[in-house]
Design an enzyme around this catalytic site. Sequence first.
Site, mmCIF file in Angstrom:
data_model
loop_
_atom_site.group_PDB
_atom_site.id
_atom_site.type_symbol
_atom_site.label_atom_id
_atom_site.label_comp_id
_atom_site.label_asym_id
_atom_site.label_seq_id
_atom_site.Cartn_x
_atom_site.Cartn_y
_atom_site.Cartn_z
ATOM 1 N N ALA A 509 0.848 -1.185 0.000
ATOM 2 C CA ALA A 509 0.000 0.000 0.000
ATOM 3 C C ALA A 509 0.883 1.234 0.000
ATOM 4 O O ALA A 509 2.045 1.167 0.379
ATOM 5 C CB ALA A 509 -0.914 0.012 1.219
ATOM 6 N N MET A 510 0.303 2.342 -0.434
ATOM 7 C CA MET A 510 1.056 3.599 -0.470
ATOM 8 C C MET A 510 0.153 4.727 -0.015
ATOM 9 O O MET A 510 -0.961 4.856 -0.498
ATOM 10 C CB MET A 510 1.593 3.835 -1.887
ATOM 11 C CG MET A 510 2.266 5.178 -2.072
ATOM 12 S SD MET A 510 3.738 5.381 -1.020
ATOM 13 C CE MET A 510 3.741 7.159 -0.769
ATOM 14 N N GLU A 511 0.690 5.544 0.887
ATOM 15 C CA GLU A 511 -0.142 6.511 1.599
ATOM 16 C C GLU A 511 -0.388 7.826 0.869
ATOM 17 O O GLU A 511 -0.655 8.838 1.523
ATOM 18 C CB GLU A 511 0.502 6.817 2.947
ATOM 19 C CG GLU A 511 1.806 7.647 2.884
ATOM 20 C CD GLU A 511 3.077 6.818 2.937
ATOM 21 O OE1 GLU A 511 3.025 5.645 2.546
ATOM 22 O OE2 GLU A 511 4.117 7.351 3.350
ATOM 23 N N GLU A 545 -1.853 3.255 6.715
ATOM 24 C CA GLU A 545 -1.799 4.286 5.669
ATOM 25 C C GLU A 545 -2.535 5.550 6.101
ATOM 26 O O GLU A 545 -2.119 6.660 5.773
ATOM 27 C CB GLU A 545 -2.369 3.752 4.353
ATOM 28 C CG GLU A 545 -1.704 2.479 3.821
ATOM 29 C CD GLU A 545 -0.189 2.552 3.745
ATOM 30 O OE1 GLU A 545 0.348 3.658 3.601
ATOM 31 O OE2 GLU A 545 0.453 1.494 3.856
ATOM 32 N N HIS A 548 -0.528 7.749 8.343
ATOM 33 C CA HIS A 548 0.429 8.567 7.584
ATOM 34 C C HIS A 548 -0.191 9.871 7.075
ATOM 35 O O HIS A 548 0.542 10.793 6.716
ATOM 36 C CB HIS A 548 0.900 7.806 6.340
ATOM 37 C CG HIS A 548 2.081 6.911 6.561
ATOM 38 N ND1 HIS A 548 3.222 7.322 7.204
ATOM 39 C CD2 HIS A 548 2.307 5.629 6.175
ATOM 40 C CE1 HIS A 548 4.097 6.312 7.212
ATOM 41 N NE2 HIS A 548 3.565 5.277 6.600
HETATM 42 ZN ZN LIG Z 1 4.170 3.368 6.008
#
Ligand SMILES: [Zn+2]
Length: 1139
Positions: A509-511, A545, A548
């Site tokens: 995953a990417m925030e 996420e 973040h």
């Molecule tokens: Zn992270």
Amino acid sequence: MSRGVDMEEIDLSDQRGLIAMAEMYAHGGPPEPAAYANNAFEDTGSAHFRPGRNGSDDITKILHRPTAAASAPNTPRKMAPVSANGSSASSPPSTAVKFRRGVGHGERGRRISCSIPALLLFLGLMGALLFVGIVATFFLTKEHYVKGAGGADGPLIPGAIHANETTKDVATDTAHDDPDVEIDTTGPTPEELRLPKALEPVWYNLTLRINIPGYVPLPPEKNLTFSAALIMKLDVKESTDKIELNMLNLDLPTDTSQYVILVDGLRPNANVSLPPDVDESENTTATTHEIQKRQSGIVRSDSGIKVNKVTFNETLEKVIFELSDSLEQGKIYFFQFRYGGAISNKLAGLYVTSYHDAKGETHYAAVTQMEPTDARRMVPCFDEPEFKAIWRIRVHHPVGSKAISNAKEILEEEPDTKFPDYVYTTFDETPKMSSYLLALIVSDFEFVEGHTDRGTRFRIWSRKEALEETDFALKAGVTVLQFFEGFYGIDFPLQKQDMIALPDFAAGAMENWGAVTYRERALLYNDKLYTPLQKQYVATVVAHELAHQWFGNLVTMKWWNDLWLNEGFATLMEYSGVDAIDPQYKMNDYFLLDALDNALARDSMATSHPLSFPILKAEDVSEAFDQISYDKGASVMRMLRTVLGEANFKKGLNIYLTRHAYSNAEHTDLWKALTEAVPENLTSWTGEKLDVDDFAKKWTEQMGYPVVSVTTTNKGVALSQHRFKVDEHSLEGPKYRNAKYWYKWDVPIWYSVDGKEQPMTWLHTDNEFNLSNPDSLIFINSESNGFYRVKYDAKQTDKINAQLIKDHTAIGMRSRARYIDDVFTLAQAGHVPYEKVLEMSRYLVHEEDYVPLDLALSGFRIISEYFGDEPESVYYKKYINSLFEKRYNAIASEVFSDTEPKDADFFTTQTHKLITRTVCDLDIEDCARRNSEAYIQNFVYPCQNIKNAIASNCSTVPVSVRGMVYCEGVKFGNSKDWDRMLEMFERESVQVERDRIMFALACSRDTFTLKKLMNMAVDINNTVIRLQDKATVFSFVGNSHIGSELIFDFFIENWDKLYNGLKDQQTLLKRFVQASLSGKSWRRVKEIENFLEENKATTSNLDVFKQQLESVQTNARWMEKNYDNLIKWFKAASAKSAP
Ligand SMILES: [Zn+2]
């Protein structure tokens, strides 16, 4: 770069419309729809794009979370021995390197890594600079610490330099003279790699046309390309005649007249020529042009400054524009041009992803992954986290697709009269943010929508067929976003939050701010196919996420060396976030066997590194995204949170986030803010008010952690500390041999006496507690909040063991868990006799709590790995069976028939699964029969008569044992079974199911088949196994008895091929190494050493080899010391327990 190609003409005049809008917004005015009516693109030329630089498109570097796919499906945590990388397996591996437990395991063997960089060569060089600073600081602080401690203890590690050795010695030993430390002096300097600070971006105004197949007719030369028009507003901090930007693999005009530099405000007596972007037919004179601009609210004119020369530097990933004149300090300029690029297939920058629907049709989407340094692949920009700027994005995309970006859309699917096949979506401007958080998704995904109490729009996007699996994510997302608003005390700053499930995503995953991207298995949930643990995993990733969105996105690290803080903090917060989603997960307990255990295991090795560590070579960068950053980072932050108290911690955090909002900060800024929240009565070991920086740096700037020794005295107990290493003979690399604080820490001591918690105190060098009753039971680190282990002397150990046997419930669950984990590890390290631990383990027959049970079985798993498939392991198996047979018999039919109550508590189902797996691993007949029955009845029969059967549809094997059942089916089946599995694998679209099948494929006992599978995995061009899954397959193979022997030779034979194919994909390469190089004999040590010697050029810069070698050496030593004794013990024990 652009070698005389025709640029696609993109009309920049439209861009000024956008600017007008941006500026109006800035002045509180409304958007002006008319500004968007113009077509931004003119298809007057054909685009030719530079092919991407081979190898630099590293798929694995963007492993934002080394995904759960990297671990065995359906496997209780740590049921399998683990390799040092987060890959794991669930069938009994035999390779000793994997004994380092906790380092990734079970179906949750992920770490939520947020992005692994590949191209941060410059980071490495920055690190060299940093390193010099650290060495310098070392001398200053060393002396200070030694004085403060009242004298150093002398070397704690063989080979360590004594504290009173001279500065010169230390410097010599620490750096350049050592052959182990190689610093590449041929590359660019750190200064060259960073951007100058003369210019700062205020905003970017970016219009992109996205050409992806599957929507509208596309000329072949346009397929998978994009074209763009860019304007950036620049604030001149220092006069300069250059504009330097990061850029990679983009196609810029070679004709320098295509670049325009405007300036804010009219120049006196302006006699400006018409900027080349202005359409002559509409603007006959400059005057008209200027008037038009004034009318639209813009006072902007030609600066008179031209671009003279454009230089590309691939090594530095930069483009440099040399100007005819200097940009003046204090002035604002607008730099604009058009460019284009390819939409890559390498999962970095702007890339294409695809999926098949039920009819077999392929669908395409263009998506982005920018962290850490890939925004420059889509847009020439200031691609460093500190250059925060506003982004205004407008996308021209095919009819039938939708566009998502960070900010909310303000004009959607606006038709384009010139290009009826395309529509525009225009997004509101973002807050100031770092380029690595930029996101763009153009797809045919659909969404479900909800809102938070404050009205933030929340959407979950997925491919249409998976849309019904998005409900859990929506509920969890809304809940946890609101939770964090309360926790941080700051409203979520954006109007909307999107979360997008990508079918093919290297990262977990990417925030991205406002547009978080996930692998499907990390966002979707289906109660028929997911185990409770897999559901918990989804909650965890979502919480991570979203944590973040404030910590990382609102306030961002200044530079990548503070990545550990970003990730450690988000990891800590994910546990709190999941508790908010569903308290049954009891995440503060789960933390013990997840993050804390991982961190303690990894950090007990000589090949560990400090949280904050100098990066001496490019390869070091991938190390920054490991268990140390995530799990130790979280564990140390958790300890700090406990020291401060939750309320003070939150208060300090709020100070930090408010103070640095929309800006950048360093870890010292956080320590400062937290210190401001420290109450007067919270003191350090000196008695003065606690200084968070002073406390924290001992834990972040040196690796490892202490073991606190508890010795009985006349009046009570005495405490002292030493650094703990699982193998005291292992030696750290020279750069870490002389720790900054001499491997001493200020240890917060929480303890209980006879179950009663006492006030926290400090252990600086030593400490003593008086006990009114000498028979009292004392537990140090009783709640498991500290990042250290505890070793009790024989007298205290006997007392605790006796109590466990007599009535373990008299000791708190967390104290039991801490004790068990410590004592097994201390035995492994030779600090405590194994016999005592094993005698104690008899109490496990009554242990019902999952956390201590899981930690104990981890300890046993390590022993079992040492035994491997030696004939003597039968005694071990008998003993374990005697502990759990009864409970297995009571639950097995429920577990295998899926008749467990659906509302069963998470920890209860986990315990059942753990016991089932434990007993099944002993090769008992009952389990083999149940597996075989389930395989035939619930998988083979229901799926066999269906054309193109899909396992997730036809299989009825209970999900909690499905991975094991498939595995056993393949293991004891024939080649037909394997072929069927492979077909099922190719057809499967549900990721959790596909992972189970992939795991089963590696369970074959046929060496020919396994080699075939490994060949598929090492072949980078083989598409049956996706690039993102290749190393996982390899590690699955390496974790069976048969596979582990096979894989070692296979690896040695294929190293050149692997290296050449993956040398720019360090993370992937590293995982191949971890899966392959293992063992427990001195013969294996020799083999690895020989291999390293023969392949010095390709292996010396990869620390993973050193880590694997350390493991094998440790294992070999363990075997010499313990093997015979333990066999003896188990033999006697099994004789005793035999009927
Ligand atoms: Zn992270």
